[in-house]
Design a protein around this motif. Structure first.
Motif, mmCIF file in Angstrom:
data_model
loop_
_atom_site.group_PDB
_atom_site.id
_atom_site.type_symbol
_atom_site.label_atom_id
_atom_site.label_comp_id
_atom_site.label_asym_id
_atom_site.label_seq_id
_atom_site.Cartn_x
_atom_site.Cartn_y
_atom_site.Cartn_z
ATOM 1 N N CYS A 85 0.831 -1.209 0.000
ATOM 2 C CA CYS A 85 0.000 0.000 0.000
ATOM 3 C C CYS A 85 0.867 1.262 0.000
ATOM 4 O O CYS A 85 0.581 2.230 -0.715
ATOM 5 C CB CYS A 85 -0.939 0.002 1.207
ATOM 6 S SG CYS A 85 -2.177 -1.320 1.170
ATOM 7 N N ALA A 86 1.931 1.250 0.805
ATOM 8 C CA ALA A 86 2.838 2.398 0.863
ATOM 9 C C ALA A 86 3.510 2.624 -0.492
ATOM 10 O O ALA A 86 3.700 3.768 -0.926
ATOM 11 C CB ALA A 86 3.883 2.196 1.948
ATOM 12 N N GLN A 137 0.974 4.207 -2.872
ATOM 13 C CA GLN A 137 0.738 5.601 -2.493
ATOM 14 C C GLN A 137 1.908 6.483 -2.936
ATOM 15 O O GLN A 137 1.711 7.567 -3.509
ATOM 16 C CB GLN A 137 0.541 5.705 -0.974
ATOM 17 C CG GLN A 137 -0.771 5.123 -0.489
ATOM 18 C CD GLN A 137 -0.824 5.026 1.030
ATOM 19 O OE1 GLN A 137 0.136 4.597 1.674
ATOM 20 N NE2 GLN A 137 -1.945 5.402 1.615
ATOM 21 N N TYR A 138 3.103 6.019 -2.672
ATOM 22 C CA TYR A 138 4.306 6.776 -3.033
ATOM 23 C C TYR A 138 4.391 7.006 -4.543
ATOM 24 O O TYR A 138 4.609 8.139 -4.999
ATOM 25 C CB TYR A 138 5.552 6.039 -2.537
ATOM 26 C CG TYR A 138 6.842 6.551 -3.135
ATOM 27 C CD1 TYR A 138 7.360 7.797 -2.780
ATOM 28 C CD2 TYR A 138 7.548 5.788 -4.071
ATOM 29 C CE1 TYR A 138 8.549 8.267 -3.334
ATOM 30 C CE2 TYR A 138 8.730 6.248 -4.626
ATOM 31 C CZ TYR A 138 9.223 7.491 -4.258
ATOM 32 O OH TYR A 138 10.395 7.962 -4.827
ATOM 33 N N SER A 197 -9.202 1.848 -8.051
ATOM 34 C CA SER A 197 -8.189 2.624 -7.336
ATOM 35 C C SER A 197 -7.136 1.669 -6.792
ATOM 36 O O SER A 197 -7.221 0.459 -6.983
ATOM 37 C CB SER A 197 -8.847 3.370 -6.170
ATOM 38 O OG SER A 197 -9.332 2.416 -5.212
ATOM 39 N N ILE A 198 -6.158 2.203 -6.086
ATOM 40 C CA ILE A 198 -5.148 1.336 -5.491
ATOM 41 C C ILE A 198 -5.787 0.435 -4.430
ATOM 42 O O ILE A 198 -5.320 -0.688 -4.207
ATOM 43 C CB ILE A 198 -3.968 2.142 -4.904
ATOM 44 C CG1 ILE A 198 -4.427 3.166 -3.873
ATOM 45 C CG2 ILE A 198 -3.175 2.815 -6.005
ATOM 46 C CD1 ILE A 198 -3.289 3.928 -3.208
ATOM 47 N N ARG A 243 -9.573 10.707 -1.125
ATOM 48 C CA ARG A 243 -8.346 10.007 -0.744
ATOM 49 C C ARG A 243 -8.508 9.328 0.606
ATOM 50 O O ARG A 243 -8.021 8.215 0.820
ATOM 51 C CB ARG A 243 -7.171 10.982 -0.716
ATOM 52 C CG ARG A 243 -5.889 10.363 -0.210
ATOM 53 C CD ARG A 243 -4.680 11.237 -0.464
ATOM 54 N NE ARG A 243 -4.276 11.211 -1.860
ATOM 55 C CZ ARG A 243 -3.081 11.597 -2.290
ATOM 56 N NH1 ARG A 243 -2.160 12.023 -1.427
ATOM 57 N NH2 ARG A 243 -2.790 11.555 -3.565
ATOM 58 N N TYR A 260 -5.291 7.206 -7.279
ATOM 59 C CA TYR A 260 -5.201 7.719 -5.911
ATOM 60 C C TYR A 260 -5.519 9.217 -5.931
ATOM 61 O O TYR A 260 -4.630 10.048 -6.073
ATOM 62 C CB TYR A 260 -3.792 7.468 -5.381
ATOM 63 C CG TYR A 260 -3.605 7.657 -3.893
ATOM 64 C CD1 TYR A 260 -4.543 7.184 -2.980
ATOM 65 C CD2 TYR A 260 -2.455 8.260 -3.389
ATOM 66 C CE1 TYR A 260 -4.361 7.333 -1.620
ATOM 67 C CE2 TYR A 260 -2.246 8.406 -2.027
ATOM 68 C CZ TYR A 260 -3.210 7.942 -1.142
ATOM 69 O OH TYR A 260 -3.017 8.072 0.217
ATOM 70 N N ASP A 307 -7.708 5.438 1.532
ATOM 71 C CA ASP A 307 -6.806 5.080 2.626
ATOM 72 C C ASP A 307 -7.520 4.202 3.658
ATOM 73 O O ASP A 307 -6.967 3.198 4.127
ATOM 74 C CB ASP A 307 -6.271 6.338 3.312
ATOM 75 C CG ASP A 307 -5.274 7.101 2.445
ATOM 76 O OD1 ASP A 307 -4.711 6.487 1.516
ATOM 77 O OD2 ASP A 307 -5.063 8.304 2.705
ATOM 78 N N LYS A 344 -6.420 13.161 -5.372
ATOM 79 C CA LYS A 344 -5.812 14.154 -4.484
ATOM 80 C C LYS A 344 -6.836 14.784 -3.540
ATOM 81 O O LYS A 344 -6.472 15.256 -2.458
ATOM 82 C CB LYS A 344 -5.148 15.254 -5.313
ATOM 83 C CG LYS A 344 -3.774 14.876 -5.843
ATOM 84 C CD LYS A 344 -3.096 16.081 -6.481
ATOM 85 C CE LYS A 344 -1.682 15.734 -6.949
ATOM 86 N NZ LYS A 344 -1.006 16.907 -7.561
ATOM 87 N N SER A 349 2.029 6.808 -6.775
ATOM 88 C CA SER A 349 0.909 7.638 -7.240
ATOM 89 C C SER A 349 1.199 9.105 -6.983
ATOM 90 O O SER A 349 0.949 9.969 -7.834
ATOM 91 C CB SER A 349 -0.382 7.230 -6.528
ATOM 92 O OG SER A 349 -0.799 5.947 -6.923
ATOM 93 N N ASN A 350 1.726 9.411 -5.804
ATOM 94 C CA ASN A 350 2.069 10.797 -5.472
ATOM 95 C C ASN A 350 3.197 11.324 -6.351
ATOM 96 O O ASN A 350 3.149 12.457 -6.841
ATOM 97 C CB ASN A 350 2.479 10.891 -3.999
ATOM 98 C CG ASN A 350 1.314 10.710 -3.049
ATOM 99 O OD1 ASN A 350 0.170 11.006 -3.389
ATOM 100 N ND2 ASN A 350 1.592 10.219 -1.852
#
Length: 288
Positions: A126-127, A130-131, A229-230, A149, A142, A153, A144, A133-134
């Motif tokens: 998951c991390a 997220q990383y 989504s993720i 969001r 993911y 999460d 904004k 995607s950001n």
């Protein structure tokens, strides 16, 4: 005098006539030479370009993974669906090696290596999603917007903290995976106690599964809305493991996994094939 006059009259005419001819010949010769040289120069340049081909770019992202794992499948699906340039390395049997442990003391996969990370590596599926995607602005997976969001999460944390422990307790013994410390299946408890724990976990799966259906999806095709989504990628991959215990997924869950696969195409199907293949192998061995 007539002869002298004739000689003096003829000489200037011959010389004068010859000079323009030479003058006109030089430019013509130069033009022809240049015209002939251009195609030859182009051909030489093309040939040189072919010989000096640019070396292929190294993948920007390195991914260490285990093919039979749904945690690893999650990131493998995401990287493909997002169109990220990732080079996969099968870490089966190497996660406890000194080299791997030096980079990743938790000895967990999936693990990515990326220059932008403070320690150069990152684990936890998951991390990782997220990383990435950001970093790459992948709002499709993911969003904004804070409220949207937060729901993504929440769905992922609920899965990791509640649903997945039940799935792991119910399936890991059949898959031959080591369980987490503290789990009944990891202890020296009597086999009957372990069997009871597995059955209890299987019975407990239905409740959090329904939460994803009624709360997080809430009538939408996916948790992310119209597109996976993720959190959807993580949930669909998790449900793949339940096949090893022949868990009777509710109709909506079967349709949901099929919809995720259809939407993501090969990005989902290829990593899923590795997990499904391993599950089929384990089940075939159990029958013999």
């Amino acid at each position: 005098m007539a002869k002298t006059a004739m000689k003096s009259a003829k000489k200037p005419t011959a010389k004068t006539a010859a000079k323009p001819a030479k003058a006109s010949a030089k430019p013509a010769a130069k033009v022809s030479a240049k015209a002939a040289a251009k195609p030859a120069a182009k051909a030489t340049a093309k040939a040189a370009h072919k010989v000096k081909a640019k070396p292929a770019k190294k993948p920007a992202l390195k991914l260490s993974m285990l093919k039979p794992s749904v945690n690893n499948m999650t990131v493998r699906v995401f990287a493909r669906a997002a169109g990220l340039d990732a080079a996969e390395t099968d870490a089966w049997g190497h996660t406890r090696s000194p080299e791997f442990m030096a980079r990743n003391p938790a000895h967990l996969t999936p693990m990515i290596e990326d220059k932008g990370l403070p320690r150069g590596v990152l684990w936890e599926s998951c991390a990782i999603m997220q990383y990435l995607s950001n970093k790459h602005g992948l709002e499709k997976f993911y969003p904004k917007a804070p409220a949207k969001r937060a729901m993504i999460d929440s769905a992922m944390f609920y899965l990791v903290g509640t649903l997945y422990p039940y799935v792991a307790r119910a399936t890991y013994p059949f898959l031959g995976f080591p369980q987490y410390a503290g789990e009944v299946g990891h202890s020296d408890a009597h086999p009957d106690k372990k069997s009871e724990a597995q059955k209890a976990a299987m019975a407990a799966i239905a409740e959090p599964l329904e939460v994803f259906h009624s709360f997080f999806r809430d009538g939408k095709p996916f948790i992310g809305g119209k597109n996976p989504s993720i959190a959807d990628i993580r949930l669909a991959a998790t449900l793949e493991f339940l096949a090893v215990i022949d868990y009777a997924l509710p109709k909506w869950a079967k349709e949901y996994v099929a919809a995720v696969e259809k939407k993501l195409g090969k990005a989902y199907a290829e990593p899923a094939a590795d997990v499904r293949g391993y599950i089929a192998y384990v089940k075939s061995q159990a029958k013999t």
